[in-house]
Design an enzyme around this catalytic site. Sequence first.
Site, PDB file in Angstrom:
ATOM      1  N   GLY A 158       0.847  -1.197   0.000  1.00  0.00           N
ATOM      2  CA  GLY A 158       0.000   0.000   0.000  1.00  0.00           C
ATOM      3  C   GLY A 158       0.874   1.235   0.000  1.00  0.00           C
TER       4      GLY A 158
ATOM      5  CB  CYS B  68       5.343  -4.249   0.309  1.00  0.00           C
ATOM      6  SG  CYS B  68       6.171  -2.660   0.111  1.00  0.00           S
ATOM      7  CE1 TYR B  69       0.852   0.873   5.436  1.00  0.00           C
ATOM      8  CE2 TYR B  69      -0.651  -0.993   5.636  1.00  0.00           C
ATOM      9  CZ  TYR B  69      -0.259   0.276   6.008  1.00  0.00           C
ATOM     10  OH  TYR B  69      -0.975   0.951   6.971  1.00  0.00           O
TER      11      TYR B  69
ATOM     12  CG  HIS C 237       6.087  -5.923  -4.383  1.00  0.00           C
ATOM     13  ND1 HIS C 237       4.785  -5.703  -3.992  1.00  0.00           N
ATOM     14  CD2 HIS C 237       6.800  -4.876  -3.929  1.00  0.00           C
ATOM     15  CE1 HIS C 237       4.711  -4.564  -3.329  1.00  0.00           C
ATOM     16  NE2 HIS C 237       5.921  -4.037  -3.278  1.00  0.00           N
TER      17      HIS C 237
ATOM     18  CD  GLU D 123       3.063  -8.518  -5.387  1.00  0.00           C
ATOM     19  OE1 GLU D 123       3.766  -9.313  -4.735  1.00  0.00           O
ATOM     20  OE2 GLU D 123       2.877  -7.339  -5.047  1.00  0.00           O
TER      21      GLU D 123
ATOM     22  CB  SER E 234     -22.729  -9.249 -27.111  1.00  0.00           C
ATOM     23  OG  SER E 234     -21.533  -9.851 -26.643  1.00  0.00           O
ATOM     24  N   GLY E 235     -22.016 -11.893 -29.072  1.00  0.00           N
ATOM     25  CA  GLY E 235     -20.959 -12.320 -30.000  1.00  0.00           C
ATOM     26  C   GLY E 235     -19.605 -12.336 -29.315  1.00  0.00           C
ATOM     27  N   GLY E 236     -19.524 -11.718 -28.142  1.00  0.00           N
ATOM     28  CA  GLY E 236     -18.255 -11.675 -27.411  1.00  0.00           C
ATOM     29  C   GLY E 236     -18.093 -12.888 -26.501  1.00  0.00           C
ATOM     30  CB  VAL E 237     -15.050 -14.359 -24.981  1.00  0.00           C
ATOM     31  CG1 VAL E 237     -14.471 -13.216 -24.174  1.00  0.00           C
ATOM     32  CG2 VAL E 237     -14.701 -15.686 -24.333  1.00  0.00           C
ATOM     33  CG  ASP E 238     -16.739 -11.179 -21.153  1.00  0.00           C
ATOM     34  OD1 ASP E 238     -15.785 -11.969 -21.207  1.00  0.00           O
ATOM     35  OD2 ASP E 238     -16.603  -9.942 -21.066  1.00  0.00           O
ATOM     36  CB  SER E 239     -22.666 -12.611 -23.617  1.00  0.00           C
ATOM     37  OG  SER E 239     -22.237 -12.570 -24.956  1.00  0.00           O
TER      38      SER E 239
ATOM     39  CE  LYS F  51     -12.661 -10.203 -22.496  1.00  0.00           C
ATOM     40  NZ  LYS F  51     -13.913  -9.465 -22.659  1.00  0.00           N
TER      41      LYS F  51
END
Length: 512
Positions: free
Chosen positions: A57, A84-85, A171, A173, A225-230, A368
């Site tokens: 942080g 860290c913090y 860190h 990560e 919608s044609g997208g991957v999420d829906s 995603k």
Amino acid sequence: MDDTPRGVLVLDFGGQYAQLIARRVRECRVYSELIPYDTPVEEIRAKRPAGLILSGGPRSVNEPDAPVVDPALLSLGIPVLGICYGLQLLAKLRGGTVARTELAEYGGRPLAVTEESLLFTGLPKEMTCWMSHADSVLEVPAGFKVTARSPHLPVAAMECVAEGLYGVQFHPEVKHTEQGQEILKNFLYNVCDLAPTWTPVSIIEDAVERIRAQVGQERVICGLSGGVDSAVAALLTYKAVGDQLTCIFVDHGLMRKGEGQEVEDTFRRHFHVPLVHVQAQERFLSRLVGVVDPEQKRKVIGEEFIRTFEEEAGRLGKVSFLVQGTLYSDVIESGTRQAAKIKSHHNVGGLPEDMEFELVEPLRMLFKDEVRVVGEELGLPENIVWRQPFPGPGLAIRIIGEVTEERLRILREADAILLEEVRRGGWYRRLWQSFAVLPAIRSVGVMGDERTYAYPVVIRAVTSDDAMTADWARLPHDLLERISQRIINEVPGVNRVVLDISSKPPSTIEWE
Ligand code: XMP
């Protein structure tokens, strides 16, 4: 996490890498959630985490109003890793000394492991780690031992094994920390006793079970919608409740070439998902006559979309649930981002505000890239799983000025050529987005001894991580040349191709 897989909670102290920690833990196949640092202890305990990570942080633990956790959190018997913090906070809460000295470090630093530690099991005694801190721990609390140091830093890692409290100043990560992922694995597998069981298969099984429990015998709709999420959200729901689901795909005629057909083929023919394919091209085009203002276009399309969707949903009789492809990044960010409104984004497939549905959001806890992996596991074709983002209002906001059938045809053809060449050149997945734009100007050219007065097409290709910032892609000249030649030769009405070399900011990715 109460009814989610057992995993690790990352307490967010506002560090720029907090989200990244959760992602790295997930890459170790352990479920992880990000929560505010001040989440009450009881709430945390109710989630039954197998481990806690305190993030970095921007503050100093010595500031009077520094963010702290309830000290009771450290006595729950749940292993804690402070980063860290987070390390400094552990030290401070347990009576160690933290101070701002000239020991501030930024960037790659050598790390020397000085004591046996579960965190460093199986790792070299010397490695490079990524530091970014102004404060340092000077004295560890009673009961703690130092396990690693760097040339100027007496405490680069400390631990109290009996209490399951661990801390690192660097860190793990961040990719620049060699062995960072191994250190996280050691914490998860050795200290927290977790196993790498959070896999695409387990995510699917879990989502399916939950959808069944939520939906029961009721009917569900999902806007594609044609997208991957829906697409992934719809397939998970279909797997859970079969024909209780109906997908509605409102084809507003502003999709890229062949996309409407692709959605139809994938869902109806391949997966046999009940699908209403609403061919609403004329309806949308007639509403767009004379509309040139970008915001007005979005408004018209958004309203028309909702109206069409509602009409179709109304025909299905009683439907209680609506599936939405909300992602974890939306969940984390909602309400916190105070950005000025640059463009009002209309998400096709989005929720009509006054419709009375309960939401089913099977992707709510996924990023995603995780959604893409789940999509692959579900057997979704690559062209949907890896599809570049596409704006809800579609090609309408890539046609500057009025949207007409003729101009749509030109843009759609040019865009298809551009994408074909980008794919063929091996660039498609490396780009956040790549598309054609049709400006509202014409210029003079010469073709076969004849003067032409026709449209230019703009090539826009950008790299980005999250669309908040973007850089124009350095596409190879021979690829650009092929795109240019093919568009000019194959698309009637175009006599010039230009390249957009603007980054975001100050430009935006789309032209409208
Ligand atoms: P800009 O142009 O603001 O775009 O840099 C950032 C990202 O958002 C997408 N975009 C939209 N998506 N409805 C959407 O669903 C919209 O109205 C819209 N406008 C922009 C854009 O494609 C890019 O990925």
